[in-house]
Every structure is written in C-alpha cells, then in structure tokens.
Design a protein around this motif. Structure first.
Motif, PDB file in Angstrom:
ATOM      1  N   CYS A 182      36.052  36.881  61.073  1.00 11.96           N
ATOM      2  CA  CYS A 182      37.401  37.380  61.364  1.00 11.96           C
ATOM      3  C   CYS A 182      38.167  37.661  60.074  1.00 11.96           C
ATOM      4  N   ALA A 183      38.087  36.751  59.113  1.00 11.56           N
ATOM      5  CA  ALA A 183      38.788  36.938  57.846  1.00 11.56           C
ATOM      6  C   ALA A 183      38.239  38.147  57.087  1.00 11.56           C
ATOM      7  N   ARG A 184      36.919  38.272  57.034  1.00 11.27           N
ATOM      8  CA  ARG A 184      36.296  39.366  56.290  1.00 11.27           C
ATOM      9  C   ARG A 184      36.655  40.730  56.894  1.00 11.27           C
ATOM     10  N   ILE A 185      36.575  40.824  58.218  1.00 12.71           N
ATOM     11  CA  ILE A 185      36.884  42.083  58.879  1.00 12.71           C
ATOM     12  C   ILE A 185      38.349  42.458  58.653  1.00 12.71           C
ATOM     13  N   LEU A 186      39.248  41.485  58.698  1.00 14.42           N
ATOM     14  CA  LEU A 186      40.666  41.753  58.449  1.00 14.42           C
ATOM     15  C   LEU A 186      40.923  42.197  57.014  1.00 14.42           C
ATOM     16  N   ALA A 187      40.120  41.701  56.087  1.00 13.65           N
ATOM     17  CA  ALA A 187      40.376  41.934  54.663  1.00 13.65           C
ATOM     18  C   ALA A 187      39.708  43.185  54.110  1.00 13.65           C
ATOM     19  N   LYS A 188      38.772  43.781  54.824  1.00 15.27           N
ATOM     20  CA  LYS A 188      37.991  44.890  54.272  1.00 15.27           C
ATOM     21  C   LYS A 188      38.809  46.167  54.097  1.00 15.27           C
ATOM     22  N   LEU A 206      32.770  36.739  51.315  1.00 18.62           N
ATOM     23  CA  LEU A 206      34.227  36.744  51.232  1.00 18.62           C
ATOM     24  C   LEU A 206      34.702  36.906  49.788  1.00 18.62           C
ATOM     25  N   GLY A 207      33.890  36.497  48.851  1.00 20.90           N
ATOM     26  CA  GLY A 207      34.285  36.568  47.449  1.00 20.90           C
ATOM     27  C   GLY A 207      34.021  37.900  46.787  1.00 20.90           C
ATOM     28  N   HIS A 208      33.529  38.893  47.545  1.00 20.86           N
ATOM     29  CA  HIS A 208      33.193  40.195  46.950  1.00 20.86           C
ATOM     30  C   HIS A 208      33.935  41.344  47.607  1.00 20.86           C
ATOM     31  N   LEU A 209      35.111  41.075  48.143  1.00 18.22           N
ATOM     32  CA  LEU A 209      35.889  42.111  48.816  1.00 18.22           C
ATOM     33  C   LEU A 209      36.821  42.811  47.832  1.00 18.22           C
ATOM     34  N   GLU A 210      37.012  44.103  48.037  1.00 17.34           N
ATOM     35  CA  GLU A 210      37.779  44.926  47.096  1.00 17.34           C
ATOM     36  C   GLU A 210      39.230  44.486  46.964  1.00 17.34           C
ATOM     37  N   ARG A 211      39.868  44.214  48.106  1.00 18.43           N
ATOM     38  CA  ARG A 211      41.314  44.002  48.042  1.00 18.43           C
ATOM     39  C   ARG A 211      41.737  42.556  48.286  1.00 18.43           C
ATOM     40  N   ALA A 216      37.871  27.881  43.668  1.00 20.01           N
ATOM     41  CA  ALA A 216      38.972  27.079  43.132  1.00 20.01           C
ATOM     42  C   ALA A 216      39.184  27.330  41.642  1.00 20.01           C
ATOM     43  N   ARG A 217      38.106  27.714  40.939  1.00 21.23           N
ATOM     44  CA  ARG A 217      38.220  27.981  39.489  1.00 21.23           C
ATOM     45  C   ARG A 217      38.684  29.404  39.191  1.00 21.23           C
ATOM     46  N   THR A 218      38.587  30.290  40.194  1.00 18.57           N
ATOM     47  CA  THR A 218      38.914  31.698  39.989  1.00 18.57           C
ATOM     48  C   THR A 218      40.425  31.910  40.086  1.00 18.57           C
ATOM     49  N   GLU A 219      40.956  32.735  39.191  1.00 23.19           N
ATOM     50  CA  GLU A 219      42.394  32.986  39.188  1.00 23.19           C
ATOM     51  C   GLU A 219      42.709  34.440  39.485  1.00 23.19           C
ATOM     52  N   GLU A 220      41.851  35.084  40.285  1.00 27.51           N
ATOM     53  CA  GLU A 220      42.112  36.469  40.670  1.00 27.51           C
ATOM     54  C   GLU A 220      43.373  36.541  41.521  1.00 27.51           C
ATOM     55  N   ALA A 221      44.067  37.657  41.441  1.00 28.38           N
ATOM     56  CA  ALA A 221      45.271  37.859  42.249  1.00 28.38           C
ATOM     57  C   ALA A 221      45.271  39.292  42.778  1.00 28.38           C
ATOM     58  N   LYS A 222      44.394  39.559  43.711  1.00 31.93           N
ATOM     59  CA  LYS A 222      44.352  40.886  44.328  1.00 31.93           C
ATOM     60  C   LYS A 222      45.469  40.998  45.369  1.00 31.93           C
ATOM     61  N   ALA A 223      45.526  42.158  46.021  1.00 26.27           N
ATOM     62  CA  ALA A 223      46.637  42.450  46.923  1.00 26.27           C
ATOM     63  C   ALA A 223      46.706  41.513  48.126  1.00 26.27           C
ATOM     64  N   LEU A 224      45.544  41.052  48.586  1.00 29.51           N
ATOM     65  CA  LEU A 224      45.518  40.241  49.805  1.00 29.51           C
ATOM     66  C   LEU A 224      44.976  38.849  49.499  1.00 29.51           C
ATOM     67  N   PRO A 225      45.810  37.817  49.514  1.00 29.50           N
ATOM     68  CA  PRO A 225      45.298  36.450  49.299  1.00 29.50           C
ATOM     69  C   PRO A 225      44.651  35.887  50.560  1.00 29.50           C
ATOM     70  N   VAL A 226      43.481  35.301  50.385  1.00 27.96           N
ATOM     71  CA  VAL A 226      42.792  34.591  51.471  1.00 27.96           C
ATOM     72  C   VAL A 226      42.701  33.132  51.038  1.00 27.96           C
ATOM     73  N   ARG A 227      43.442  32.268  51.743  1.00 24.49           N
ATOM     74  CA  ARG A 227      43.557  30.873  51.304  1.00 24.49           C
ATOM     75  C   ARG A 227      42.844  29.933  52.262  1.00 24.49           C
TER      76      ARG A 227
END
Length: 432
Positions: free
Chosen positions: A156-162, A209-214, A248-259
């Motif tokens: 569900c998360a992946r489909i929403l985030a693609k 989940l860690g390889h999504l564009e946005r 947890a170590r990654t500090e990416e800040a793309k447009a859509l946060p998935v927490r």
C-alpha cells in the motif's frame, strides 16, 4: 467417476485441483466454481500490480484449467445461485477455497468514519476488483496512516508513493493509475504495535521502498534495539531489520516522507465527519513479546487510514463458521462429511502463495481416505441441469480467455493489460 467441486479459483483452488488429479488420476471430474467471470483470485486482485513475476504463477493454473477433467465455472455465486446442500447432493466432495477476502475491522471508536479503509478494499481498488472499483480514495495532499507491519502494508505504501514512470510494466488499473499519478500524499506513516525486530515484512519488499523516486524512508533510531540483539533473528528477519537500520542512518529528504513508527497501538479515530487524526498509545514489549500499553497518548494526523491488520473468510449459508478466527469451522480441513476447506479458508490468512500447494495435497488425501469409492453422484451433469433450469449464464475458461485477450488488447502503453472492472463488461468480452 469421482466428482469434486472446488469453490474459489485462486491459488488454493487450483493447487487442490492439481492435487486431486494426481490423487485420483483420470477417474475424477473437477469443477472450479467462482462468483466472478475471471479466475485466479488473489493472483489477479491481491498481488501488487508491479509484481508481475509473482503473477506469472497463473500460467501453472492455466495448464491445470485446460486439462480434460477440470472445468472453470465462472459467474456462479455459491449461496446465491446454488446452495452448499445442492452441491453436496451432486458431488462426492465440495472443497471451499474462497480465501479471506474481507477486512478484519480496526476495532476502535471512529473506525467507521469516511477515510478509514481496509487493505482488502484499497488493494482491490488499485487492482481492479469489481467490488472496490468505485472506492475513489482522496489521496492528494493527505496525511496517510497505514496500520500494520506486514507486506500488505508495504504494498500500500509503495503504490501510494510511486511516480508515473515507476508504474511502467505494471497492470495497475486505469482509474487507480490516473488517481495515483495525478496526486501525491503529504506524508505516509506506517505504524506497528511492536518493534523493528517483530515486523512481518520480507527484505525484498522492504528494500523496494528505499528505491522510490519521490519518497524517502525514515526510521527513528531510538526505536531500534541494540545491533547485537539481531543475532538471534532468522536470516530473513535479520536482513529486514538491517534495512531499517540503514533507513535510520539515511538523511534523504525527498518530496514524500515515508515514516515507520513503532511501538504504538490505535486507540480511536477522530474527525468532523471524516478521519482527521488517529489517537495512539505508546506500547512496549511484554514478557512474552506482546505489545503492552504504557498509557502515553498522542495524536497522528490522518486524513486517510489504511488498516492492514488481517483478513476474514466470508461466511457462506449452511457452512459452520468460526467467528473468533474469521474462517470456516474445521478440523484439519474437514467441515462435515463431504465438505472441506483449504488455504486461507481453512487456516486463516497466513503463509505465502506457495503454502497453498501442500495444503491442497493434504485435502486431496483426506478426500481419498474419507471416500475410498465414488458414490455415483451426478456431478457436472447435475450442476449443468441446475444452471439451465435457473437460466444462469456462466463463463467458461475458454470464454475467460476471450476476456484475457480483450484486456491485453486494450492495455495502455507500457502495461501488460487493462483489466475490466465491471462484471457486465467482463461478460460482454467473454461473448466475443
């Protein structure tokens, strides 16, 4: 000739048909009955549309369906068009392989507010299941909360985030593709009652989940146990927790946060006529690894809540049902003389697609033990007489192949098919 009816044309149904062929050889006729005009159940409407390699298992089921002693009977509702007692009078054995298509309710105050959706409904919506094609969830700008720590929650998360480009090669249906690519949630939160080491997510799906564009994935380091404690985990679980540590170590800040938010349990849903926030209680692990509330309460913004906490088998008239477990009442697949259940309808929603294969062989062996000789029942001929007398129009496997071809021909660029989402349209296509 032994006559067997299997209700449900998903993995459990076809694996059971294959097992009965091997158990009884040519001295068996098998009718696989489904309420929809299309076969393959969970493979068609449950597996994520971007997981085409998993959907390829349907070729194995097709090989079974095209054998001389197996028939697909689509668009025949059991309990509506034909009853279980009628089938038991016609067949030596009736096997319920209906799966668990209904959502387990969230079970907190406010879970009936608009905006609260079960995962079966949401997955059915983007996969084109006729029961959920009209769902139309409000996605754009929504704070989405997904409750659950299994692979369905990840889907569900992946489909929403693609992004639109990331749906290339998938068979996501047109209405969901348009809604998802034309909108973007504000945030996605994935909630678990327990901790990172208790998730039911497999590393492959979690890694996607860690390889999504946005989207960027976030895990609070404070929720992670000491690294040395991972040593006692199974290899797959250890890989999944390692991925969470990497997030947890990654500090990416793309447009859509998935927490990922661990150690919280739902208390209630609040909102003025629509879900607006989810009230949760902080938990901790008890002595036996269970989630225990701490009394610490907080609110999480939630315009859309997807509950991924489990499924239930739909009851059928005249079949004993176990309300507590959400499946048919059975002992090792036996419900009553001549009536059996298999797959999720037998054991609840556990295991993988492949788990249904040994399940099918178990039931075939039980049928052989319970009924060493065929009873001389009418079987297929009797069912056809009932269908004709009631003026019912079924869909055969050859007619499904026409639907299949029509869906392939109407596919948008980059997609293997465009599914029909209305039963009437499926029937029209089946008639050529």
């Amino acid at each position: 000739m032994r006559h067997i009816a299997i209700i449900g044309s998903g993995p459990a149904g076809y694996y059971t048909a294959e097992a009965c062929q091997k158990e009884f050889g040519e001295a068996v006729q098998i009718d696989i009955i489904d309420r929809l005009p299309v076969p393959f159940g969970l493979i068609r409407s449950g597996v994520a549309p971007d997981h085409q390699s998993i959907k390829a298992v349907s070729r194995r089921y097709e090989a079974v369906a095209l054998t001389d002693n197996v028939r697909f009977v689509g668009k025949l509702g059991i309990g509506q068009d034909v009853s279980i007692p009628e089938l038991l009078a016609l067949y030596d054995a009736v096997v319920l392989a209906t799966g668990a298509p209904s959502d387990k309710p969230l079970g907190v105050p406010g879970d009936d507010l608009p905006g609260v959706i079960g995962s079966a409904a949401f997955v059915g919506w983007y996969n084109g299941h006729p029961d959920f094609a009209e769902l139309a969830p409000a996605i754009d700008g929504a704070d989405v909360v997904i409750i659950g720590n299994g692979n369905v929650a990840l889907d569900c998360a992946r489909i929403l985030a693609k992004s639109a480009a990331e749906f290339e090669g998938s068979d996501i249906v047109g209405h969901a593709h348009a809604a998802l690519t034309g909108a973007q949630p504000r945030s996605i939160s994935i909630l678990g009652r327990r901790g990172p080491q208790q998730i039911a997510m497999t590393p492959k799906e979690l890694g996607e989940l860690g390889h999504l564009e946005r989207a960027s994935v976030h895990v609070d380091p404070a929720d992670l146990p000491p690294p040395e404690s991972d040593a006692v985990l199974e290899p797959g679980q250890r890989k999944s927790v390692a991925l969470l540590r990497e997030f947890a170590r990654t500090e990416e800040a793309k447009a859509l946060p998935v927490r990922f938010t661990f150690f919280v349990q739902s208390v209630r849903v609040e909102g003025n006529g629509h879900a607006e926030r989810l009230i949760v209680e902080r938990t901790q692990l008890g002595a036996n690894g269970e989630a225990v509330g701490t009394g610490e309460i907080r609110a999480i913004p939630a315009d859309m809540i997807i509950s991924c906490i489990g499924y239930r088998t739909s009851p059928i008239p005249d079949v004993p049902y176990d309300e507590q477990r959400g499946r048919f009442a059975n002992v090792d697949g036996r419900i009553q003389p001549g009536l059996y259940c298999v797959g999720w309808a037998r054991r609840g929603p556990t295991g993988t697609i492949g788990t249904n294969k040994p399940d099918g062989f178990l039931i075939a062996e039980e049928i052989a033990r319970d009924q060493p000789q065929a009873a001389g029942k009418q079987g297929r001929a009797g069912l056809d007489a009932l269908i004709a007398a009631r003026g019912l129009a079924i869909v055969t496997f050859r007619e499904w192949q026409k639907i299949d071809l029509a869906e392939i021909e109407r596919a948008r660029a980059g997609s293997p098919r465009e599914k029909f989402v209305r039963v009437e349209d499926m029937v029209t296509a089946s008639r050529g």
